[in-house]
Design a protein around this motif. Structure first.
Motif, PDB file in Angstrom:
ATOM      1  N   THR A 148       0.911   5.476  -2.368  1.00 57.97           N
ATOM      2  CA  THR A 148       1.193   6.740  -1.672  1.00 57.97           C
ATOM      3  C   THR A 148       2.508   7.327  -2.170  1.00 57.97           C
ATOM      4  O   THR A 148       3.266   6.673  -2.875  1.00 57.97           O
ATOM      5  CB  THR A 148       1.289   6.550  -0.143  1.00 57.97           C
ATOM      6  OG1 THR A 148       2.563   5.971   0.196  1.00 57.97           O
ATOM      7  CG2 THR A 148       0.164   5.675   0.412  1.00 57.97           C
ATOM      8  N   ASP A 149       2.762   8.549  -1.749  1.00 58.56           N
ATOM      9  CA  ASP A 149       4.025   9.213  -2.072  1.00 58.56           C
ATOM     10  C   ASP A 149       5.010   9.170  -0.909  1.00 58.56           C
ATOM     11  O   ASP A 149       6.032   9.850  -0.937  1.00 58.56           O
ATOM     12  CB  ASP A 149       3.765  10.672  -2.471  1.00 58.56           C
ATOM     13  CG  ASP A 149       3.026  10.779  -3.791  1.00 58.56           C
ATOM     14  OD1 ASP A 149       3.225   9.903  -4.647  1.00 58.56           O
ATOM     15  OD2 ASP A 149       2.245  11.735  -3.953  1.00 58.56           O
ATOM     16  N   PHE A 150       4.693   8.388   0.123  1.00 62.46           N
ATOM     17  CA  PHE A 150       5.613   8.281   1.253  1.00 62.46           C
ATOM     18  C   PHE A 150       6.903   7.620   0.778  1.00 62.46           C
ATOM     19  O   PHE A 150       6.863   6.642   0.033  1.00 62.46           O
ATOM     20  CB  PHE A 150       5.005   7.467   2.393  1.00 62.46           C
ATOM     21  CG  PHE A 150       3.885   8.174   3.103  1.00 62.46           C
ATOM     22  CD1 PHE A 150       4.129   9.241   3.940  1.00 62.46           C
ATOM     23  CD2 PHE A 150       2.573   7.760   2.925  1.00 62.46           C
ATOM     24  CE1 PHE A 150       3.100   9.892   4.596  1.00 62.46           C
ATOM     25  CE2 PHE A 150       1.530   8.396   3.571  1.00 62.46           C
ATOM     26  CZ  PHE A 150       1.795   9.475   4.412  1.00 62.46           C
ATOM     27  N   PRO A 151       8.058   8.127   1.234  1.00 62.28           N
ATOM     28  CA  PRO A 151       9.323   7.506   0.819  1.00 62.28           C
ATOM     29  C   PRO A 151       9.478   6.100   1.390  1.00 62.28           C
ATOM     30  O   PRO A 151       8.954   5.772   2.457  1.00 62.28           O
ATOM     31  CB  PRO A 151      10.392   8.439   1.387  1.00 62.28           C
ATOM     32  CG  PRO A 151       9.714   9.381   2.294  1.00 62.28           C
ATOM     33  CD  PRO A 151       8.245   9.287   2.073  1.00 62.28           C
ATOM     34  N   LEU A 173       2.027   8.749   8.256  1.00 59.98           N
ATOM     35  CA  LEU A 173       1.897   7.502   7.487  1.00 59.98           C
ATOM     36  C   LEU A 173       0.851   6.591   8.124  1.00 59.98           C
ATOM     37  O   LEU A 173      -0.025   6.045   7.434  1.00 59.98           O
ATOM     38  CB  LEU A 173       3.255   6.798   7.412  1.00 59.98           C
ATOM     39  CG  LEU A 173       3.297   5.393   6.824  1.00 59.98           C
ATOM     40  CD1 LEU A 173       2.944   5.408   5.339  1.00 59.98           C
ATOM     41  CD2 LEU A 173       4.676   4.779   7.036  1.00 59.98           C
ATOM     42  N   MET A 174       0.913   6.437   9.440  1.00 55.97           N
ATOM     43  CA  MET A 174      -0.004   5.528  10.124  1.00 55.97           C
ATOM     44  C   MET A 174      -1.438   6.066  10.127  1.00 55.97           C
ATOM     45  O   MET A 174      -2.395   5.285  10.060  1.00 55.97           O
ATOM     46  CB  MET A 174       0.479   5.230  11.545  1.00 55.97           C
ATOM     47  CG  MET A 174       1.867   4.579  11.614  1.00 55.97           C
ATOM     48  SD  MET A 174       2.170   3.249  10.412  1.00 55.97           S
ATOM     49  CE  MET A 174       1.225   1.912  11.127  1.00 55.97           C
ATOM     50  N   TRP A 179       0.835  -1.199   0.000  1.00 55.54           N
ATOM     51  CA  TRP A 179       0.000   0.000   0.000  1.00 55.54           C
ATOM     52  C   TRP A 179       0.871   1.251   0.000  1.00 55.54           C
ATOM     53  O   TRP A 179       0.662   2.158  -0.808  1.00 55.54           O
ATOM     54  CB  TRP A 179      -0.938  -0.021   1.213  1.00 55.54           C
ATOM     55  CG  TRP A 179      -1.565   1.301   1.490  1.00 55.54           C
ATOM     56  CD1 TRP A 179      -2.687   1.825   0.884  1.00 55.54           C
ATOM     57  CD2 TRP A 179      -1.113   2.293   2.420  1.00 55.54           C
ATOM     58  NE1 TRP A 179      -2.932   3.078   1.381  1.00 55.54           N
ATOM     59  CE2 TRP A 179      -1.989   3.382   2.327  1.00 55.54           C
ATOM     60  CE3 TRP A 179      -0.052   2.359   3.320  1.00 55.54           C
ATOM     61  CZ2 TRP A 179      -1.842   4.527   3.111  1.00 55.54           C
ATOM     62  CZ3 TRP A 179       0.110   3.494   4.090  1.00 55.54           C
ATOM     63  CH2 TRP A 179      -0.776   4.565   3.991  1.00 55.54           C
ATOM     64  N   ALA A 180       1.846   1.309   0.913  1.00 52.93           N
ATOM     65  CA  ALA A 180       2.705   2.494   1.021  1.00 52.93           C
ATOM     66  C   ALA A 180       3.501   2.718  -0.259  1.00 52.93           C
ATOM     67  O   ALA A 180       3.628   3.852  -0.733  1.00 52.93           O
ATOM     68  CB  ALA A 180       3.645   2.364   2.221  1.00 52.93           C
TER      69      ALA A 180
END
Length: 174
Positions: free
Chosen positions: A126-129, A161-162, A121-122
């Motif tokens: 998403t754009d999370f590194p 993030l969480m 998922w991340a």
């Protein structure tokens, strides 16, 4: 499929269901959750600090709790364990969450697979590194030079993030 699964999970009663929900929301390993105690939860800071003894790498790990994870913890603060066996008040067995998955018709998946779902998922939606999701999973940096310079916890970034993970898990099923 995770939002639909989470909706079905939240319909279930019992400690194994709540432990699995908490495990998924925190991207934790089974053993981390089974031994979780109220003393490890800081309600004011919204964190769960898992002692090194219950961590794979034997290093203490602080997890920022999403609203749903914090709500689960808050309801359990008067106990010795956050998720005790309903009958004995001792820790749930290693297989309690697996047995729940089987009863729900998901015997083909594992509890650890939800960590993989979190990572997918991340990474994919998403754009999370990548290093942020790796830190959330408490994965150790293998590159010694990189590890020597990367000593922070990225706690507030991991909190965001969480919170996003919680929102995804709680989304209305399609």
């Amino acid at each position: 499929e995770l939002p639909a699964f989470m909706a079905a999970l939240r319909e279930r009663h019992g400690e194994a269901a709540r432990a699995l929900e908490f495990t998924i929301l925190t991207a934790a390993r089974t053993g981390m959750t089974l031994g979780a105690m109220p003393a490890e939860i800081d309600l004011a800071a919204g964190t769960w600090t898992v002692p090194g003894e219950r961590m794979k790498a034997k290093v203490e790990h602080t997890i920022p709790l999403s609203p749903a994870a914090l709500a689960l913890a808050r309801l359990r603060m008067g106990r010795q364990l956050l998720f005790p066996n309903d009958l004995t008040q001792e820790p749930l067995s290693e297989n309690a969450m697996l047995a729940l998955l089987k009863r729900m018709g998901f015997g083909h998946i594992t509890v650890h697979g939800f960590r993989s779902t979190f990572k997918d998922w991340a990474s994919e939606t998403t754009d999370f590194p990548d290093d942020l999701s790796e830190a959330a999973l408490a994965h150790q940096i293998r590159d010694k030079a990189k590890a020597a310079y990367k000593r922070g916890t990225m706690l507030e970034k991991r909190r965001n993030l969480m919170v996003c993970w919680d929102a995804y898990c709680s989304a209305a099923p399609p």
